[in-house]
Every structure is written in C-alpha cells, then in structure tokens.
Design a protein around this motif. Structure first.
Motif, mmCIF file in Angstrom:
data_model
loop_
_atom_site.group_PDB
_atom_site.id
_atom_site.type_symbol
_atom_site.label_atom_id
_atom_site.label_comp_id
_atom_site.label_asym_id
_atom_site.label_seq_id
_atom_site.Cartn_x
_atom_site.Cartn_y
_atom_site.Cartn_z
ATOM 1 N N GLU A 1 0.839 -1.198 0.000
ATOM 2 C CA GLU A 1 0.000 0.000 0.000
ATOM 3 C C GLU A 1 0.875 1.250 0.000
ATOM 4 N N SER A 2 0.505 2.225 -0.784
ATOM 5 C CA SER A 2 1.256 3.479 -0.827
ATOM 6 C C SER A 2 1.277 4.129 0.554
ATOM 7 N N GLY A 3 2.449 4.644 0.913
ATOM 8 C CA GLY A 3 2.614 5.268 2.219
ATOM 9 C C GLY A 3 4.090 5.415 2.534
ATOM 10 N N LYS A 4 4.406 5.709 3.785
ATOM 11 C CA LYS A 4 5.794 5.916 4.190
ATOM 12 C C LYS A 4 6.643 4.668 3.977
ATOM 13 N N ALA A 5 6.112 3.514 4.387
ATOM 14 C CA ALA A 5 6.881 2.267 4.270
ATOM 15 C C ALA A 5 7.141 1.928 2.806
ATOM 16 N N ALA A 6 6.098 1.991 1.985
ATOM 17 C CA ALA A 6 6.250 1.655 0.575
ATOM 18 C C ALA A 6 7.240 2.594 -0.112
ATOM 19 N N THR A 7 7.214 3.875 0.247
ATOM 20 C CA THR A 7 8.144 4.840 -0.346
ATOM 21 C C THR A 7 9.587 4.488 -0.005
ATOM 22 N N GLN A 8 9.839 4.101 1.249
ATOM 23 C CA GLN A 8 11.188 3.711 1.641
ATOM 24 C C GLN A 8 11.648 2.459 0.890
ATOM 25 N N ILE A 9 10.761 1.501 0.764
ATOM 26 C CA ILE A 9 11.093 0.274 0.040
ATOM 27 C C ILE A 9 11.369 0.584 -1.427
ATOM 28 N N MET A 10 10.501 1.383 -2.045
ATOM 29 C CA MET A 10 10.665 1.714 -3.459
ATOM 30 C C MET A 10 11.972 2.438 -3.718
ATOM 31 N N THR A 11 12.318 3.355 -2.834
ATOM 32 C CA THR A 11 13.579 4.089 -2.990
ATOM 33 C C THR A 11 14.768 3.153 -2.903
ATOM 34 N N ALA A 12 14.734 2.239 -1.926
ATOM 35 C CA ALA A 12 15.832 1.287 -1.759
ATOM 36 C C ALA A 12 15.929 0.341 -2.947
ATOM 37 N N LEU A 13 14.786 -0.117 -3.460
ATOM 38 C CA LEU A 13 14.789 -1.012 -4.618
ATOM 39 C C LEU A 13 15.299 -0.294 -5.866
ATOM 40 N N ALA A 14 14.937 0.972 -6.021
ATOM 41 C CA ALA A 14 15.402 1.744 -7.177
ATOM 42 C C ALA A 14 16.921 1.891 -7.159
ATOM 43 N N VAL A 15 17.477 2.141 -5.986
ATOM 44 C CA VAL A 15 18.939 2.259 -5.853
ATOM 45 C C VAL A 15 19.599 0.927 -6.181
ATOM 46 N N ALA A 16 18.987 -0.179 -5.712
ATOM 47 C CA ALA A 16 19.535 -1.505 -6.001
ATOM 48 C C ALA A 16 19.514 -1.789 -7.498
ATOM 49 N N ALA A 17 18.395 -1.470 -8.147
ATOM 50 C CA ALA A 17 18.290 -1.700 -9.586
ATOM 51 C C ALA A 17 19.298 -0.866 -10.358
ATOM 52 N N GLU A 18 19.537 0.351 -9.881
ATOM 53 C CA GLU A 18 20.482 1.256 -10.554
ATOM 54 C C GLU A 18 21.910 0.697 -10.507
ATOM 55 N N ARG A 19 22.244 -0.015 -9.453
ATOM 56 C CA ARG A 19 23.599 -0.563 -9.365
ATOM 57 C C ARG A 19 23.709 -1.955 -9.998
ATOM 58 N N GLY A 20 22.637 -2.400 -10.681
ATOM 59 C CA GLY A 20 22.700 -3.622 -11.465
ATOM 60 C C GLY A 20 22.047 -4.839 -10.859
ATOM 61 N N VAL A 21 21.362 -4.700 -9.738
ATOM 62 C CA VAL A 21 20.660 -5.826 -9.122
ATOM 63 C C VAL A 21 19.358 -6.081 -9.896
ATOM 64 N N ALA A 22 19.103 -7.347 -10.232
ATOM 65 C CA ALA A 22 17.853 -7.717 -10.900
ATOM 66 C C ALA A 22 16.746 -7.800 -9.856
ATOM 67 N N VAL A 23 15.749 -6.921 -9.967
ATOM 68 C CA VAL A 23 14.683 -6.826 -8.966
ATOM 69 C C VAL A 23 13.356 -7.229 -9.598
ATOM 70 N N ARG A 24 12.685 -8.198 -8.970
ATOM 71 C CA ARG A 24 11.357 -8.622 -9.401
ATOM 72 C C ARG A 24 10.392 -8.487 -8.223
ATOM 73 N N CYS A 25 9.247 -7.873 -8.466
ATOM 74 C CA CYS A 25 8.213 -7.730 -7.447
ATOM 75 C C CYS A 25 6.917 -8.353 -7.953
ATOM 76 N N LEU A 26 6.377 -9.280 -7.183
ATOM 77 C CA LEU A 26 5.100 -9.911 -7.503
ATOM 78 C C LEU A 26 4.128 -9.577 -6.381
ATOM 79 N N PHE A 27 3.162 -8.724 -6.675
ATOM 80 C CA PHE A 27 2.164 -8.323 -5.692
ATOM 81 C C PHE A 27 0.806 -8.886 -6.108
ATOM 82 N N ASP A 28 0.036 -9.305 -5.126
ATOM 83 C CA ASP A 28 -1.315 -9.760 -5.438
ATOM 84 C C ASP A 28 -2.149 -8.584 -5.935
#
Length: 382
Positions: free
Chosen positions: A49-76
């Motif tokens: 759900e959008s909010g403070k927690a999701a924003t922190q996770i999204m930011t961290a995942l974006a940084v990981a993807a930028e440095r070459g980590v393959a990121v897959r998210c499967l949400f119901d």
C-alpha cells in the motif's frame, strides 16, 4: 527447480533461522538486505500500500536496480489495490520487473477469488524471509508512544523469519512458480483437480532442520495436512496464533481431541483491535466448543495481532497461512516448518510474552461477550 504444484518439499538439514518480532525489528532488516543485495531481489507479497513504508522500500529497490541488481516484485492484484498508479509507474521506471498476481477481471467470475497470500522476500538466492508481513505503514511504521519511556510500536503485531542455507533454493522455486503463473494462474494451476497429499515423514528435532510447506489453493493441502498430523501426534503442547480463526472442521476436531487428552492447547487470537471485526465475530462461534474441551483461548490486547505461528511440542510452522476456510480453498500460502531447538525456544518466548499481554477467555466471559455484541447490533439497527 521444482515447479510441480503438487509435489511437497523435503526436509533440509543445514538451515539457519532468526526470528524478528514487529516491524520495528524486521523493517530495518529488510532495508538492510536490499542495500546489501548484489545480484537478485525477488519479492512476493499480498499487502502492499502506498505510504511511508512503501516509499522507503521503493527508494531502496530503485537504488539496487540502478547498481545492477535484478529486482522482481510480484504483488497480489487485490492485496495491492492500495498501491497507487504513480507508485506503480515509479517502480517500473526504476527498472524493476513488476507483476500482479491474478488481475481482477469481470470476465473471470469466481476465479477472481484466487489470491496470492504468500509473503516471500529473497536476496541473492541465499537469504529468504517469510512471515505475516506486508509493505504497509501498519506493519512497518512505529507510532509515537504516549507513555514516557515506553518504546514506539507498530499498529500491527507480527513476525518475520529470516532463513539461510540450502533451503533458500526451495523458497526460490516456489517464487518462480508464482512468477510464471501470475497473469493467468487458474488455467494452469488453480483449476487442476484436488489430490490427496503425500505426507512427509517427520525426523527427530535437530539444529538446522527445516522444510518449506505450501498450499496452492484447494489442490494442495500440504500445510493443513502437516498441521493436523502434528497435532494428532502432540505429546505436550499445541499453541496456535492466528488473527482470523474460522477453521475447517478437521482442525477444530484435532484441537479439541488434543485438549481432551491432556495436551496444553492454546489459541492466541486478536482482541478488539482487528481489521476485520465480522471475521473475528464469526470465529467466536467456535470458542464454546473449544473451551468446553479444555482449549485455552487468549485475546491479545495491546494491538492488532497478525501472527500466523504454530508451536506443537518442538515443531514450528510460521509464515502466511491463517488455516481458515477461505485461505485453504482460494489462496496460495507458504510457511517455514522447522524442528530447530533454537527457533523453538525463540517462538516459545514470543508466545509466552503475548499470553501475558492477553485476556484469557472463560465460558462465562465468552457468553456475556456474545450477548453484549448481539445487544449492540440490535440497538444499532433499532
């Protein structure tokens, strides 16, 4: 890699477990694992759900993807309805491969009810995390305490289990199955006929012993079969924590029979703090039968209890499964089963702490609680 929705996983002997309690412990750890990931991050969740927690996770995942980590998210698709359009676009713009399990469609009818309720986080195929968690503020963002000296707590009380060892390959296999079937799961998996599940023999408890148990809606009963078998063979205790106690008949019978045979059977459920009051009220119908048989029922008072944890003698099962009618018929679920003495001790301490913060029901308390609820409903209508 196993992709057979009927085949159970075997026991692994080199597992390492760490139990983290509440988002104040496990949310920083998730962010740490994302920051440290070098090759792969795979996430499978129901509640996002959008909010403070999701924003922190999204930011961290974006940084990981930028440095070459393959990121897959499967949400119901249903559980992530609160993830807004902008956040979805932002995830994809960051280079994250995003899929939604069983998208809702007016043309699918009752097939829309099939949901992915698993909670699996995988990092570099060497660390797996599971439990009842989600990426929402209720799980992850602590509220300021009104009492001086009292630590801040998250609104929802939950657990996350960190798992390492060869067993992570089994968790990875389970994720791959869900990932491949995400868009149209009912055609290849969920509509397959139910099958009698073969039981996996229980070994003697030893350090590092664990097995992934899962369900694929109605056509796989590994989770329920494992639980019922353990309860029937219990020697000293059966402790079960769940926020939504609307159990199948087989589970109720196993619990009451165990209690009548002198086993210490305890049910830990949520109190007034709940996200689904109607489900809580429906589950209370079964309390009289359980209490008469000798089952002890504890209602957790401080916050909403969202645990999905079982302790039968030394056997632990912890993950996404609530063991209710709906879950077992419609959902994808997964738990970590274990016979590891250190984990058993940690889970026991967690249960004992929660029992102390709970109200134990008696038949008298249960009866007058039902009467009051019916009276309140009557007065609200008239």
């Amino acid at each position: 890699m196993q992709l057979n929705p009927q085949a159970p996983f075997n026991w692994r002997h080199d597992c390492r477990f760490e139990l983290l309690i509440d988002g104040t412990e496990f949310f920083p750890r998730i962010l740490q694992y994302i920051e440290q990931a070098q090759t792969n991050i795979d996430i499978e969740l129901y509640l996002t759900e959008s909010g403070k927690a999701a924003t922190q996770i999204m930011t961290a995942l974006a940084v990981a993807a930028e440095r070459g980590v393959a990121v897959r998210c499967l949400f119901d698709a249903n559980g992530s309805a609160g993830l807004n359009t902008e956040d979805r676009h932002e995830l994809r713009r960051s280079g994250i491969d995003l899929r939604f399990y069983n998208p809702i469609s007016v043309f699918r009818g009752s097939r829309n009810l099939y949901r992915d309720h698993r909670k699996v986080l995988l990092f570099d195929q060497r660390i797996a995390c599971t439990g009842g968690l989600g990426f929402t503020d209720e799980f992850c963002v602590a509220e300021d305490s009104s009492e001086a000296g009292k630590p801040a707590q998250t609104p929802w009380h939950d657990q996350m289990l960190v798992v390492e060892g060869d067993i992570v390959a089994d968790w990875q296999s389970l994720f791959e199955q869900s990932w491949q079937l995400a868009s149209k799961p009912q055609r290849r998996l969920l509509d397959s006929p139910p099958q009698k599940h073969a039981m996996i023999k229980l070994p003697a408890a030893s350090a590092g012993l664990g097995r992934v148990a899962f369900s694929a809606s109605r056509n796989n009963r590994d989770l329920l079969a494992s639980l019922i078998s353990r309860i029937r063979h219990a020697k000293s205790r059966v402790w079960l924590a769940t926020p939504y106690f609307v159990p199948p008949r087989s589970l109720r019978r196993a619990l009451t029979n165990a209690a009548r045979h002198g086993i210490d059977v305890r049910l830990q459920v949520c109190g007034n703090a709940t996200d689904l009051p109607s489900v809580r009220y429906a589950g209370q119908i079964y309390y009289a039968e359980l209490l008469r048989a000798g089952v002890r029922v504890f209602e957790y008072q401080p916050r909403f209890l969202h645990l999905k944890t079982v302790l039968v003698d030394d056997w632990v099962s912890l993950g996404s499964c609530n063991f209710d009618h709906w879950t077992l018929h419609w959902n994808l679920e997964a738990n970590q089963n274990a016979l590891d003495p250190s984990l058993t001790s940690a889970v026991q301490r967690s249960f004992e702490h929660d029992f102390q913060q709970s109200r134990e029901l008696t038949l008298k308390i249960w009866f007058w609680g039902r009467v009051k609820k019916l009276a309140d409903l009557f007065l609200s209508v008239y």
